[in-house]
Design a protein around this motif. Structure first.
Motif, short mmCIF file in Angstrom:
data_model
loop_
_atom_site.label_atom_id
_atom_site.label_comp_id
_atom_site.label_asym_id
_atom_site.label_seq_id
_atom_site.Cartn_x
_atom_site.Cartn_y
_atom_site.Cartn_z
N HIS A 92 2.77 2.81 16.58
CA HIS A 92 3.94 3.32 15.86
C HIS A 92 4.08 2.48 14.59
N HIS A 108 -6.34 9.93 16.39
CA HIS A 108 -5.47 11.07 16.12
C HIS A 108 -4.29 10.58 15.30
N GLU A 125 -0.71 -0.61 25.61
CA GLU A 125 -0.66 0.84 25.48
C GLU A 125 0.12 1.27 24.25
N GLU A 126 1.08 0.43 23.81
CA GLU A 126 1.85 0.74 22.61
C GLU A 126 2.00 -0.51 21.75
N THR A 150 1.20 7.11 14.89
CA THR A 150 2.39 7.87 14.57
C THR A 150 3.36 6.97 13.82
N ARG A 210 -9.20 5.98 22.78
CA ARG A 210 -8.41 6.93 21.99
C ARG A 210 -7.23 6.19 21.37
N ILE A 211 -7.06 6.33 20.06
CA ILE A 211 -5.96 5.72 19.33
C ILE A 211 -5.14 6.81 18.67
N THR A 212 -3.84 6.80 18.94
CA THR A 212 -2.92 7.73 18.28
C THR A 212 -2.04 6.95 17.33
N ARG A 215 3.89 -1.62 17.82
CA ARG A 215 4.75 -1.19 16.72
C ARG A 215 4.64 -2.16 15.56
N GLU A 261 -6.19 4.30 26.27
CA GLU A 261 -5.48 4.90 25.15
C GLU A 261 -4.45 3.93 24.58
N THR A 262 -4.28 3.98 23.28
CA THR A 262 -3.29 3.14 22.61
C THR A 262 -2.54 3.98 21.58
N THR A 263 -1.22 3.80 21.53
CA THR A 263 -0.40 4.46 20.52
C THR A 263 0.16 3.42 19.56
#
Length: 219
Positions: free
Chosen positions: A137, A156, A109-110, A184, A180-182, A112, A133-135
């Protein structure tokens, strides 16, 4: 004696819940068709769509008149999750060097990553995701990072640039997204580029380093 009948409601449009999405009736462009075709080819390379079925679906795609027609051709092509026993990559850091994560790998999910006075490539085209979904960083300090996303995902970008910045090579397709990939993070005197294909020079550099076995990350 005649009994007055109550007035009948005037016929109206069908109920909203039975109507297709508002953009489904929009005419599809050649770019929309090409992107939908890329989604199907990726699914074929993954073994989710047979070669024969690919030909049939590509015919549907290139004959599609609306975005709704395109959605019908790709809506069931979903990412295939890996076993929960497979550990997901969570962090990669490159200092005075490159950070490279490509090939087949599992993304949680995350995730870095940081490139400090160096460069980075995070290639998600052959990756598998543990959830919808994956975020990511991603920090670039006096460096450049390329994030390569597959076709058929919603992206996004919400990173912050300080004498640097985040870029994205294209907007969404308007088709149903498989994931969905965010993205940041922060770019300080550096940049983070979200692309669907690596620039040729970067691609060649990654291949050279793969042959030499240099750089952090996995393949």
């Amino acid at each position: 004696m005649d009994i007055a009948q109550p007035p009948q409601p005037a016929p109206g449009p069908p109920l909203a819940r039975s109507a297709p999405p508002a953009d489904a009736a929009l005419r599809a462009s050649d770019a929309d068709r090409d992107r939908a075709a890329d989604v199907l080819r990726a699914a074929t390379a993954d073994g989710r769509v047979s070669t024969g079925e690919l030909d049939e679906r590509l015919e549907m795609v290139y004959r599609a008149r609306s975005k709704g027609d395109l959605a019908t051709a790709v809506q069931d092509v979903q990412p295939v999750p890996w076993s929960v026993r497979t550990p997901a990559a969570t962090r990669d850091v490159g200092v005075l060097g490159d950070v490279v994560r490509d090939g087949r790998w599992l993304v949680g999910e995350e995730y870095r990553a940081a490139a400090v006075i160096g460069s980075g490539v995070i290639d998600l085209r052959a990756a598998r995701f543990t959830g919808p979904e994956t975020t990511l960083h991603v920090n670039a300090w006096i460096g450049t990072v390329h994030i390569v996303v597959p076709e058929g995902v919603e992206v996004h970008v919400a990173g912050t640039g300080v004498v640097g910045g985040f870029t994205q090579d294209r907007d969404g397709t308007g088709l149903p997204a498989t994931h969905r990939i965010t993205v940041t993070g922060i770019a300080v005197c550096g940049s983070v580029h979200v692309v669907h294909e690596l620039p040729p020079a970067v691609e060649r550099r990654v291949h050279r380093r793969a042959r030499k076995g240099t750089g952090s990350g996995g393949r």
